[in-house]
Design an enzyme around this catalytic site. Structure first.
Site, PDB file in Angstrom:
ATOM      1  N   GLY A  95      36.387 -18.744  31.123  1.00 29.19           N
ATOM      2  CA  GLY A  95      35.611 -18.632  30.102  1.00 29.19           C
ATOM      3  C   GLY A  95      34.278 -19.065  29.785  1.00 29.19           C
ATOM      4  O   GLY A  95      33.222 -18.862  29.591  1.00 29.19           O
TER       5      GLY A  95
ATOM      6  N   HIS B  23       0.753  -1.118  -0.102  1.00 27.85           N
ATOM      7  CA  HIS B  23       0.095   0.142  -0.126  1.00 27.85           C
ATOM      8  C   HIS B  23       0.799   1.370   0.151  1.00 27.85           C
ATOM      9  O   HIS B  23       0.297   2.435   0.011  1.00 27.85           O
ATOM     10  CB  HIS B  23      -1.006   0.013   1.118  1.00 27.85           C
TER      11      HIS B  23
ATOM     12  N   GLU C 188      30.528 -18.366  29.759  1.00 33.90           N
ATOM     13  CA  GLU C 188      29.569 -18.489  28.678  1.00 33.90           C
ATOM     14  C   GLU C 188      28.438 -19.309  29.499  1.00 33.90           C
ATOM     15  O   GLU C 188      27.256 -19.266  28.964  1.00 33.90           O
ATOM     16  CB  GLU C 188      30.421 -19.688  27.862  1.00 33.90           C
TER      17      GLU C 188
END
Length: 478
Positions: A401, A148, A405
């Protein structure tokens, strides 16, 4: 239709790459844009009508244009006044933009869809007139068809009966043919759409006429007809009007089934957000993030046996239809790749892009590691943790680490599955879950989870891999 069926089927369509969205005014109204009756309220009053009593608003807009000497200049200004301001995108827009949906169709004039896609760091191509249909940007992630028009080109927007009749011209007919093609080949979810658009109705009828009962299924979410919407300021409940609207809705749902559009009704608009979240969760749970690092492969008696376990796990997960993402962790990255490659080779398929995504951390940019981890984990719905040790000052220590995580995975609402018998950070995380099991899993999965605590002999590695896959599959059924 049960919303669980919708969630399952549309998430599957996303996974297969053939999902599409059709957005109506309702998707934008929550952010402050007006509905069609509100948009035409003043024009209707000017010509002695009431927009709230009218169901054919396209004809109402045409009447207003006719009464103004055939000029739509005032209508253009009304559109600019109501849609010219840039508003904030909704949570629903953000959820949709986070998913790999490549096709959007909309009757809306605003920019919320394309804005949300850009905020998700994707590149949309907006096609707002027929001249743009033949060109495709090679770097595009998503195409947004604005059938439109767009508020930036207000004079070309579709609002009156004259405008709708342009779709019978050869040029505008290209939009209709493109939409027909998508309705034939993609699974649509209609959001904020009332199905009063004459163009869409004709397109659906054309498809039904050709395919009969072989139409592709599509889905729609609508708010229920609620009693509270028929109580006036003096607490008078209009039972007759309520019953009328209930009957009308029942007939509408039945009529939509002719076009294979399945309707899910919700009590409140917030349920739409919940459904979209569930669709995203269901889709993401087909992607598994494998977190791990190792210089010591205890309980395995050799490095090769420990790596063989990781390879077998990656192979079986891939074989079971899961996509794997990995940061290519120290000591296990090659085995993950090897497992997926072997599984694909057995299927005589060389392309692994669709089933494996590797995102190694930039070792020279430690200040960026957290952001990298967040982006990797955001692609998944399940996180598996294996081993979790590293060398530090000549000593083997827990890999911090992996702990990070795990925390990021929980923050992302991932299901977290530490393989306890691989020791290191995985055992630390396994014990953490054991302490408050119901915070992470349904209690019905407790025995399957506990089976991952110990490896009695290396000879039962295949059995342990199957137990892990069984637990993951059970999570899918949740």
């Amino acid at each position: 239709m049960d919303k669980k069926v919708l969630i399952k089927r549309f998430s599957e369509a996303i996974e297969k790459g053939n999902a599409a969205i059709f957005a109506g005014a309702g998707l934008s109204m929550s952010q402050g844009y007006v509905s069609w009756p509100e948009l035409l309220n003043d024009p209707a009053t000017e010509i002695g009508l009431d927009s709230k009593k009218e169901t054919d608003l396209v004809t109402l807009a045409q009447y207003y244009k006719n009464e103004n000497g055939g000029s739509r200049g005032i209508l253009n200004q009304i559109l600019m006044d109501n849609f010219g301001e840039e508003l904030e995108i909704s949570e629903n827009h953000r959820i949709l933009a986070s998913l790999p949906i490549e096709t959007y169709w909309t009757t809306n004039y605003d920019h919320l869809i394309e804005k949300s896609i850009r905020e998700a760091y994707k590149n949309p191509q907006v096609k707002k007139n027929y001249t743009q249909l033949a060109t495709t940007n090679p770097n595009v992630d998503t195409i947004v068809y604005k059938m439109h028009g767009d508020i930036d080109d207000v004079s070309s927007t579709v609002i009156t009966r004259d405008d709708y009749e342009k779709y019978d011209d050869d040029s505008y007919a290209l939009f209709k043919e493109t939409l027909k093609g998508d309705l034939l080949t993609k699974t649509f979810l209609f959001l904020g759409f009332s199905f009063t658009d004459p163009n869409l109705e004709r397109i659906l009828s054309d498809i039904r006429w050709v395919l009969r009962e072989n139409q592709r299924p599509h889905y729609c979410i609508m708010r229920k007809i609620l009693k509270e919407n028929f109580v006036d300021s003096e607490d008078f409940f209009d039972q007759e009007r309520y019953n009328y609207e209930l009957t009308k809705r029942r007939l509408q749902i039945n009529d939509l089934s002719r076009f294979s559009i399945n309707v899910v009704e919700v009590d409140d608009y917030s349920e739409i957000t919940d459904i979209l979240k569930s669709i995203r969760k269901k889709y993401l749970r087909k992607t598994i993030f494998i977190s791990g690092s190792a210089v010591d492969y205890t309980p395995f008696t050799s490095e090769s046996k420990g790596l063989k376990f990781v390879e077998k796990l990656a192979y079986r997960l891939s074989e079971s239809g899961y996509r794997i993402v990995s940061g290519y962790g120290l000591g296990i990255g090659n085995s993950i790749v090897s497992g997926v490659l072997k599984q694909r080779r057995n299927l005589r398929k060389n392309n692994i892009q669709d089933v494996l995504s590797l995102r190694p951390l930039p070792l020279d940019m430690p200040h960026e590691w957290r952001r990298y981890r967040e982006n990797i984990i955001a692609e998944s719905g399940i996180s598996i943790f294996v081993f979790g040790n590293k060398l530090e000052s000549g000593e083997i220590v827990t890999a911090d680490g992996m702990i990070e995580e795990f925390e990021l995975s929980v923050q992302n609402e991932n299901i977290v599955v530490p393989i306890g018998f691989t020791k290191g950070a995985s055992k630390v995380l396994f014990d953490k879950i054991q302490e408050n099991f119901s915070d992470y899993f349904d209690d019905s999965l407790k025995s399957k989870f506990q089976a991952l605590e110990k490896l009695d002999t290396e000879g039962e590695v295949d059995k342990k891999v199957e137990q892990i896959v069984s637990l993951i599959n059970s999570i899918q059924e949740d």
